[in-house]
Design an enzyme around this catalytic site. Sequence first.
Site, mmCIF file in Angstrom:
data_model
loop_
_atom_site.group_PDB
_atom_site.id
_atom_site.type_symbol
_atom_site.label_atom_id
_atom_site.label_comp_id
_atom_site.label_asym_id
_atom_site.label_seq_id
_atom_site.Cartn_x
_atom_site.Cartn_y
_atom_site.Cartn_z
ATOM 1 N N GLU A 107 12.459 1.981 20.580
ATOM 2 C CA GLU A 107 11.785 3.284 20.654
ATOM 3 C C GLU A 107 11.284 3.516 22.073
ATOM 4 O OE1 GLU A 107 8.837 3.645 17.560
ATOM 5 O OE2 GLU A 107 10.240 3.044 16.004
ATOM 6 N N ARG A 160 9.653 0.005 9.772
ATOM 7 C CA ARG A 160 9.822 -0.508 11.128
ATOM 8 C C ARG A 160 11.298 -0.482 11.509
ATOM 9 N NH1 ARG A 160 5.571 0.543 12.384
ATOM 10 N NH2 ARG A 160 3.862 -0.726 13.143
ATOM 11 N N HIS A 175 8.892 8.486 15.093
ATOM 12 C CA HIS A 175 7.771 7.638 14.664
ATOM 13 C C HIS A 175 6.514 8.481 14.385
ATOM 14 C CE1 HIS A 175 6.293 3.226 14.866
ATOM 15 N NE2 HIS A 175 5.568 3.902 14.004
ATOM 16 N N LYS A 207 0.828 -1.211 0.000
ATOM 17 C CA LYS A 207 0.000 0.000 0.000
ATOM 18 C C LYS A 207 0.867 1.268 0.000
ATOM 19 C CE LYS A 207 -4.108 -1.862 0.443
ATOM 20 N NZ LYS A 207 -3.940 -2.775 -0.667
ATOM 21 N N ASP A 245 12.392 7.270 10.600
ATOM 22 C CA ASP A 245 11.234 7.580 11.459
ATOM 23 C C ASP A 245 11.073 6.517 12.542
ATOM 24 O OD1 ASP A 245 8.838 9.043 12.133
ATOM 25 O OD2 ASP A 245 7.667 7.441 11.193
HETATM 26 N N1 LIG Z 1 6.108 5.028 10.370
HETATM 27 C C1 LIG Z 1 4.839 4.785 10.614
HETATM 28 O O1 LIG Z 1 4.218 5.418 11.440
HETATM 29 C C2 LIG Z 1 4.113 3.728 9.826
HETATM 30 C C3 LIG Z 1 2.760 3.936 9.492
HETATM 31 C C4 LIG Z 1 2.098 2.934 8.755
HETATM 32 C C5 LIG Z 1 2.770 1.784 8.388
HETATM 33 N N2 LIG Z 1 4.086 1.629 8.763
HETATM 34 C C6 LIG Z 1 4.832 0.427 8.341
HETATM 35 O O2 LIG Z 1 5.096 0.523 6.943
HETATM 36 C C7 LIG Z 1 5.312 -0.792 6.419
HETATM 37 C C8 LIG Z 1 4.573 -0.975 5.113
HETATM 38 O O3 LIG Z 1 3.179 -0.877 5.334
HETATM 39 P P1 LIG Z 1 2.095 -1.157 4.168
HETATM 40 O O4 LIG Z 1 0.782 -0.750 4.696
HETATM 41 O O5 LIG Z 1 2.578 -0.643 2.873
HETATM 42 O O6 LIG Z 1 2.145 -2.742 4.156
HETATM 43 P P2 LIG Z 1 1.705 -3.733 2.967
HETATM 44 O O7 LIG Z 1 1.453 -5.009 3.652
HETATM 45 O O8 LIG Z 1 0.639 -3.119 2.125
HETATM 46 O O9 LIG Z 1 3.030 -3.864 2.078
HETATM 47 C C9 LIG Z 1 4.190 -4.520 2.498
HETATM 48 C C10 LIG Z 1 4.878 -5.068 1.254
HETATM 49 O O10 LIG Z 1 6.123 -5.656 1.650
HETATM 50 C C11 LIG Z 1 6.313 -6.812 0.843
HETATM 51 N N3 LIG Z 1 7.281 -7.673 1.510
HETATM 52 C C12 LIG Z 1 7.098 -8.541 2.536
HETATM 53 N N4 LIG Z 1 8.262 -9.145 2.855
HETATM 54 C C13 LIG Z 1 9.195 -8.640 2.008
HETATM 55 C C14 LIG Z 1 10.593 -8.871 1.841
HETATM 56 N N5 LIG Z 1 11.233 -9.760 2.606
HETATM 57 N N6 LIG Z 1 11.234 -8.169 0.888
HETATM 58 C C15 LIG Z 1 10.584 -7.272 0.099
HETATM 59 N N7 LIG Z 1 9.256 -7.033 0.196
HETATM 60 C C16 LIG Z 1 8.579 -7.696 1.146
HETATM 61 C C17 LIG Z 1 4.939 -7.421 0.710
HETATM 62 O O11 LIG Z 1 4.830 -8.264 -0.421
HETATM 63 C C18 LIG Z 1 4.075 -6.180 0.565
HETATM 64 O O12 LIG Z 1 3.854 -5.866 -0.794
HETATM 65 C C19 LIG Z 1 4.901 -1.747 7.535
HETATM 66 O O13 LIG Z 1 6.074 -2.155 8.218
HETATM 67 C C20 LIG Z 1 4.075 -0.869 8.476
HETATM 68 O O14 LIG Z 1 4.069 -1.352 9.800
HETATM 69 C C21 LIG Z 1 4.760 2.575 9.455
HETATM 70 O O1 LIG Z 2 0.238 4.733 16.231
HETATM 71 C C1 LIG Z 2 1.153 5.217 15.568
HETATM 72 O O2 LIG Z 2 1.367 6.405 15.462
HETATM 73 C C2 LIG Z 2 2.083 4.245 14.785
HETATM 74 C C3 LIG Z 2 1.499 3.914 13.476
HETATM 75 C C4 LIG Z 2 2.212 2.891 12.606
HETATM 76 O O3 LIG Z 2 3.464 2.545 13.005
HETATM 77 C C5 LIG Z 2 1.312 1.716 12.355
HETATM 78 O O4 LIG Z 2 1.748 0.571 12.474
HETATM 79 O O5 LIG Z 2 0.162 1.951 11.987
#
Ligand SMILES: NC(=O)c1ccc[n+]([C@@H]2O[C@H](COP(=O)([O-])OP(=O)(O)OC[C@H]3O[C@@H](n4cnc5c(N)ncnc54)[C@H](O)[C@@H]3O)[C@@H](O)[C@H]2O)c1
Ligand SMILES: O=C(O)CC[C@@H](O)C(=O)O
Length: 526
Positions: A259, A230, A278, A149, A254
Amino acid sequence: MSKVLVSDPIDQVGIDILSQVASVDVKTNLKPEELVQIIGEYDALMIRSGTRVTQEIIEAGTQLKIIGRAGVGVDNVDVPAATRKGIVVVNSPEGNTIAAAEHALAMMLSMSRYIPDANASVKRGEWDRKTFVGAEVYKKTLGIVGLGKIGSHVAGVAKALGMKLLAFDPFISTERAEQIGCQLVDLELLIQQADYITLHIPKTPETTHLINAERLAKMKPTTRIINCARGGIIDEEALAAAIKEGKIAGAALDVYEIEPLGESSLKSIGKEAVLTPHLGASTAEAQVNVAIDVAEQIRDVLLGLPARSAVNIPGLNPDVLQELKPYMQLAETLGKLVGQLAGGRVELLNVRLQGELATNRSQPLVVASLKGLLYQALRERVNYVNASIEAKERGIRVIETRDASIKDYAGSLHLEATGSLGTHSVTGALLGDGEIRLTNLDGFPINVPPSQHMLFTLHRDQPGIIGKLGSLLGSYNVNIASMQVGRKIVRGEAVMALSLDDPLPDGILTETIKVPGIRDAYTVTL
Ligand SMILES: NC(=O)c1ccc[n+]([C@@H]2O[C@H](COP(=O)([O-])OP(=O)(O)OC[C@H]3O[C@@H](n4cnc5c(N)ncnc54)[C@H](O)[C@@H]3O)[C@@H](O)[C@H]2O)c1
Ligand SMILES: O=C(O)CC[C@@H](O)C(=O)O
């Protein structure tokens, strides 16, 4: 009236929704022991990433029906412990996608133009226009690791900025990557060619320290790296050293291994490192989205309705759920297993309902199989609601078949996955007590219970192999819980299925394949 505890800051709109059906207490910054003491009074718990919901807290939550995570990652919740107690865990898989993607893009641009340090210098009263000569992203190559996504949204915006896009995602088809405007490449090529690398993958055993000293050394000295996914996907010590030694140009982070970020060599880097606490999901819009998404699900579950985005329990009506639950567990386990055996990208999944099961409703079992199959790629993002859509988007074709004539067990389920690395199949059945048995692997009859850590080999049925493999595992201090050989003819091809008490250390698979007579080996974590 039901009682809900909100233990992290969430948007008021979520509290308002919960208040329609429950009395809501907002108590943030609780110490774990304080939470253990009060959780027994509550029917629901709503959290963000600040509360760690351990087994101890779940055990103390004797009234708990649902835990809602306002965000995607449920890595701060002991989901297996909640599942064992029948507590629904829900999240918001998409509520903060745009916020996280925009944060990654903001980090890329601000790192390139040294905006945080330039801003701080002006506020200190300086007017320094020499130190902050940056780099343009236009016509540069962006390497996106993880094209889910967030990665896909980053790709769309980066394309509009005039960037060339490479992507690495072993679970995405070339066609899907092309639709998003990316050239799908392997990780090593991406690392060598990208000017910017942005990570959008879950943290799993396979992705921990994916970016390590060895890979950092292969990057260009002008490469800049962004991690808004992450902590722990990058080896922070190796990253700090690579920037200080000029092996790469910078990093924007981030998320961190621990953390809040404590003492860290990242903090002693100058303008080349941009660090945020974060904040990926911290936009007003995302906080409203996730608060609504999760509060509505908590409200529904407290009213006895199904949740739409449960990570552990499907949103079926309670009667169907009761009847099919053990088979859905079977389907999910087989999906996880066949997905890991298939290894890379799966293009076709054949779900065959056998024996008495052939007369049952197949759709929930297909969905549960897909949820298991996609777990390796998507972790907590995949649930019973989105599994079919995710599979379709990833180009996985599903065929459902039935064969009532197969009667080895009362009812059994057979999954066959065909992908970029070949075809694998697995069959499983439920014993009288509801326990799962794996009954066939790649056409070889077996009879083993699944366990968390498993090793499978394809070998020649000849004397000495079992002993050699046992000694090899022993030399790595891995204890075998159970072992079984399946063969069709004596001294022909055979499979061995081993349930292990311990996870397999790195390198053991290569050693296993070196044992004379063993043709192939696979490790699986269930
Ligand atoms: N910083 C924040 O606050 C924040 C906010 C939202 C999401 N996130 C993190 O962002 C990341 C991505 O989220 P998303 O919603 O796009 O997830 P998602 O599940 O839509 O996409 C993850 C993608 O990673 C791929 N993948 C899995 N293992 C892999 C590997 N070993 N090598 C390469 N690709 C691989 C999957 O096929 C998938 O397409 C997650 O770790 C989520 O926790 C962080
Ligand atoms: O709650 C938050 O701000 C962290 C969000 C993000 O890391 C998540 O996994 O959705």
